[in-house]
Design an enzyme around this catalytic site. Structure first.
Site, short mmCIF file in Angstrom:
data_model
loop_
_atom_site.label_atom_id
_atom_site.label_comp_id
_atom_site.label_asym_id
_atom_site.label_seq_id
_atom_site.Cartn_x
_atom_site.Cartn_y
_atom_site.Cartn_z
N ALA A 199 32.55 -33.05 -20.08
CA ALA A 199 33.61 -34.05 -20.20
C ALA A 199 34.76 -33.61 -21.10
O ALA A 199 35.82 -34.22 -21.10
CB ALA A 199 33.03 -35.37 -20.72
N ARG A 211 42.75 -25.82 -24.82
CA ARG A 211 43.19 -24.47 -25.19
C ARG A 211 43.33 -23.54 -23.98
O ARG A 211 43.90 -22.45 -24.09
CB ARG A 211 42.23 -23.87 -26.22
CG ARG A 211 42.53 -24.35 -27.63
CD ARG A 211 41.52 -23.84 -28.63
NE ARG A 211 40.28 -24.60 -28.57
CZ ARG A 211 39.13 -24.22 -29.15
NH1 ARG A 211 39.09 -23.08 -29.81
NH2 ARG A 211 38.06 -24.97 -29.06
N LYS A 236 43.60 -7.99 12.57
CA LYS A 236 43.27 -9.42 12.40
C LYS A 236 42.64 -9.93 13.68
O LYS A 236 43.15 -9.63 14.76
CB LYS A 236 44.54 -10.21 12.11
CG LYS A 236 44.28 -11.67 11.83
CD LYS A 236 45.43 -12.56 12.26
CE LYS A 236 45.51 -12.69 13.76
NZ LYS A 236 46.46 -13.70 14.23
N ALA A 262 48.98 6.56 17.86
CA ALA A 262 49.68 6.19 16.63
C ALA A 262 50.81 5.20 16.92
O ALA A 262 51.47 5.26 17.96
CB ALA A 262 50.26 7.44 15.97
N ASN A 300 51.13 -10.08 19.53
CA ASN A 300 50.25 -11.21 19.84
C ASN A 300 50.97 -12.56 19.77
O ASN A 300 50.47 -13.55 20.24
CB ASN A 300 49.05 -11.24 18.87
CG ASN A 300 49.49 -11.29 17.41
OD1 ASN A 300 50.53 -10.74 17.05
ND2 ASN A 300 48.70 -11.94 16.59
C1 UD1 Z 1 28.32 -28.58 -30.49
C2 UD1 Z 1 27.12 -28.95 -31.36
C3 UD1 Z 1 26.87 -27.81 -32.35
C4 UD1 Z 1 26.64 -26.51 -31.61
C5 UD1 Z 1 27.81 -26.22 -30.68
C6 UD1 Z 1 27.48 -25.04 -29.81
C7 UD1 Z 1 27.09 -31.37 -31.61
C8 UD1 Z 1 27.48 -32.51 -32.47
N1 UD1 Z 1 27.42 -30.17 -32.07
O1 UD1 Z 1 29.45 -28.54 -31.35
O2 UD1 Z 1 25.72 -28.11 -33.14
O3 UD1 Z 1 26.48 -25.45 -32.53
O4 UD1 Z 1 28.07 -27.35 -29.83
O5 UD1 Z 1 28.59 -24.70 -29.04
O6 UD1 Z 1 26.48 -31.55 -30.58
N2 UD1 Z 1 31.24 -32.94 -24.66
C9 UD1 Z 1 31.28 -34.01 -23.81
N3 UD1 Z 1 31.63 -35.24 -24.32
C10 UD1 Z 1 31.93 -35.41 -25.61
C11 UD1 Z 1 31.88 -34.31 -26.47
C12 UD1 Z 1 31.54 -33.09 -25.98
O7 UD1 Z 1 31.01 -33.90 -22.63
O8 UD1 Z 1 32.22 -36.56 -25.99
C13 UD1 Z 1 30.90 -31.64 -24.13
C14 UD1 Z 1 32.03 -30.65 -24.23
O9 UD1 Z 1 32.77 -30.63 -23.02
C15 UD1 Z 1 31.32 -29.35 -24.47
C16 UD1 Z 1 30.06 -29.73 -25.19
O10 UD1 Z 1 29.87 -31.11 -24.93
O11 UD1 Z 1 30.95 -28.71 -23.27
C17 UD1 Z 1 30.11 -29.47 -26.68
O12 UD1 Z 1 31.11 -30.21 -27.26
P1 UD1 Z 1 32.00 -29.65 -28.44
O13 UD1 Z 1 32.92 -30.70 -28.84
O14 UD1 Z 1 32.55 -28.34 -28.08
O15 UD1 Z 1 30.89 -29.48 -29.58
P2 UD1 Z 1 30.97 -28.55 -30.86
O16 UD1 Z 1 31.75 -29.24 -31.88
O17 UD1 Z 1 31.36 -27.19 -30.47
#
Ligand code: UD1
Ligand code: CA
Length: 489
Positions: free
Chosen positions: A12, A17, A357, A386, A392
């Site tokens: 989600a 970035r 093709k 050649a 076509n």
């Molecule tokens: C999270 C972990 C952290 C871990 C790291 C590894 C938590 C609180 N922290 O941190 O311990 O070391 O991942 O990469 O779990 N996502 C959602 N909905 C949300 C928030 C996040 O779907 O509301 C998804 C993001 O798209 C992503 C993943 O969850 O794929 C991780 O979310 P992100 O915000 O990147 O977590 P980190 O802060 O990196």
């Protein structure tokens, strides 16, 4: 797997970035989206259900995930309030009878993840009574990750997020990869107890570790040596790093399976490509999509082949091909452009500066030089001279032409489709073939050659051209008369 496995994939997040119209998890690596790699890895566990949580760019992500895995359960997280919130949304989307056994949490942006590693992790989890198992990693630079906190006995007591860590906790080099295995009953009881009183004001899934310990349950952490498997790509620079590493791994596997790759640094092979033993890949080759190369074939240098089939012992040099089938022992290139629907028979040839093709070119048939073959069938053993163009397109419709077996066409022919040339026929140089040619006939269509004698001397008098002609005429007069007749037919 003894107990039932449910997988929750978190997808989600915003991925801002990447700076892209395309959702982060849809960016491809080795011919598959990042989320596609994750779904392939978790599918190896034969889960009873897979829930994917979507939020940002949800239409794109949901449509893509559904295409890859039609039986997926999609859960929409309206606002991204943290991983704990995301899992709760997934949990609520699951039918009650699926909320049992083991629940595996994965992220959608970890394209190097392997099913084998997940299976080993779940097998270790299944040996225990743990409420949670953490797939952890020991890293030189733990910045940005949640730290796995253990007590003096080595038992896991918490995961502390970087922003909430004391300096002592921040110094811990064991990190949470994000991949967690839960006992479903515990997860069910814990999700409602996660708070958001932390530095980010989010509901952290990782808080469930401390909750489990408070409940008197145990938590395990299993370091994965190959930490890249759980690394995510947040921007395009990281995407390139992971893509290069994925490619390196794919190449290494093929080399161990008996494929010679002369220059791995300039060779790119998608994950769904298949190569047989004793295939040789020369430098500068991209094998994409579902391309398959049979044994002893040599591809390269400098080819891009997407969804192509290359027969055993075939040779393909400096060629761009898509949806083309090349027969065994056939020769293609250099500088050939094979468009969809090209089929070259066994021992056939498509040579330099030839575009094809929807072209079926039979066994042993050859189109060696400078030609366009579109919407045509060419019979076995036929040689196309050649500079042939299969015309076509009449401006409205595409029409097909058929050339029979063992035909020899002259250089610089046009075949104005639809036209049929019978078996064993021939055509003269420069012919424009507008009507069917019967088997065995020679078709000529250019007018007979005529000479206008002494043209240069008369029309270009005083030029170097005229002088050369006069000198030549003087020599010829010594040897005998020069006529102004046309050459014999
Ligand atoms: C999270 C972990 C952290 C871990 C790291 C590894 C938590 C609180 N922290 O941190 O311990 O070391 O991942 O990469 O779990 N996502 C959602 N909905 C949300 C928030 C996040 O779907 O509301 C998804 C993001 O798209 C992503 C993943 O969850 O794929 C991780 O979310 P992100 O915000 O990147 O977590 P980190 O802060 O990196
Ligand atoms: Ca992250």
């Amino acid at each position: 797997m003894s107990s039932q496995v449910t997988v929750i994939v978190l997808a989600a997040g915003g991925g801002t970035r990447m700076k892209s119209k395309t959702a982060k998890v849809l960016h491809p690596i080795a011919g598959r989206s990042m989320v596609g790699h994750v779904l392939a890895a978790v599918s190896e566990l034969r889960p009873s259900s897979v829930v994917t949580v979507v939020g940002h760019q949800r239409e794109q992500v949901a449509a893509h995930v559904r295409e890859l895995l039609p039986e997926v359960v999609l859960a929409v997280q309206e606002s991204q309030d943290g991983t704990g919130h995301a899992v709760r949304v997934a949990w609520e989307a699951l039918p009650a009878d699926e909320r049992t056994g083991t629940v595996l949490i994965a992220y959608a942006d970890t394209p190097l993840l392997e099913g084998e590693s997940l299976a080993a992790f779940l097998a270790a989890h299944a040996q225990t009574d743990h409420a949670i198992s953490i797939l952890s990693g020991r890293v030189a630079d733990p910045r940005g990750y949640g730290r796995v906190i253990r007590d003096d006995a080595g038992d896991v007591t918490a995961i502390v997020e970087e922003k909430d860590a004391t300096s002592e906790q921040a110094a811990v080099d064991e990190i949470n990869s994000g991949i967690l295995a839960f006992d479903a009953d515990f997860l069910d009881s814990a999700l409602g107890r996660i708070g958001n009183d932390n530095a980010k004001g989010e509901f952290y899934l990782t808080d469930t570790v401390a909750i489990a310990r408070a409940d008197g349950r145990t938590v395990g952490a299993y370091p994965l040596d190959d930490v890249m498997q759980t690394e995510g790509a947040n921007d395009r620079a990281q995407l390139a790093v992971l893509a290069a590493e994925k490619n390196r791994r794919i190449l290494e596997r093929w080399m161990r399976d008996g494929v010679t790759i002369i220059d791995p640094a300039s060779t790119w092979i998608d994950v769904d490509v298949t190569l047989a033993e004793d295939v040789t890949i020369l430098p500068g080759v991209q094998l994409l999509g579902t391309t398959a190369v049979a044994e002893d074939a040599v591809v390269g240098p400098d080819c891009t082949l997407k969804d192509c089939e290359i027969g055993a012992g075939a040779r393909v040099v400096r060629t761009h091909g898509e949806l083309a089938v090349i027969g065994a022992d056939a020769n293609v290139g250099p500088f050939s452009y094979l468009r969809p629907g090209t089929e070259l028979g066994e021992g056939g040839k498509i040579g330099a500066f030839v575009e094809t093709k929807n072209a079926q070119i039979g066994d042993g048939a050859k189109v060696p030089h400078l030609s366009y073959v579109g919407d045509a069938s060419i019979g076995e053993g036929t040689n196309i001279g050649a500079g042939a163009i299969f015309a076509n397109y009449d401006g409205v419709n595409k029409n097909r032409s058929t050339v029979g077996k063992q035909v020899k066409t002259g250089v610089h022919n046009s075949f104005v489709a639809p036209v049929t040339i019978g078996d064993g026929a021939a055509t003269g140089a420069g012919a424009v073939i507008r009507a069917d040619v019967p088997p065995g006939a020679l078709a000529v269509s250019s007018p007979a050659q005529r000479h206008y004698g002494d043209w240069a001397q008369r029309k270009r008098a005083g030029t170097a051209q005229a002088a050369a002609a006069e000198a030549a005429a003087a020599c010829e007069n010594e040897d005998g008369p020069a006529g102004d007749q046309s050459p014999e037919e």
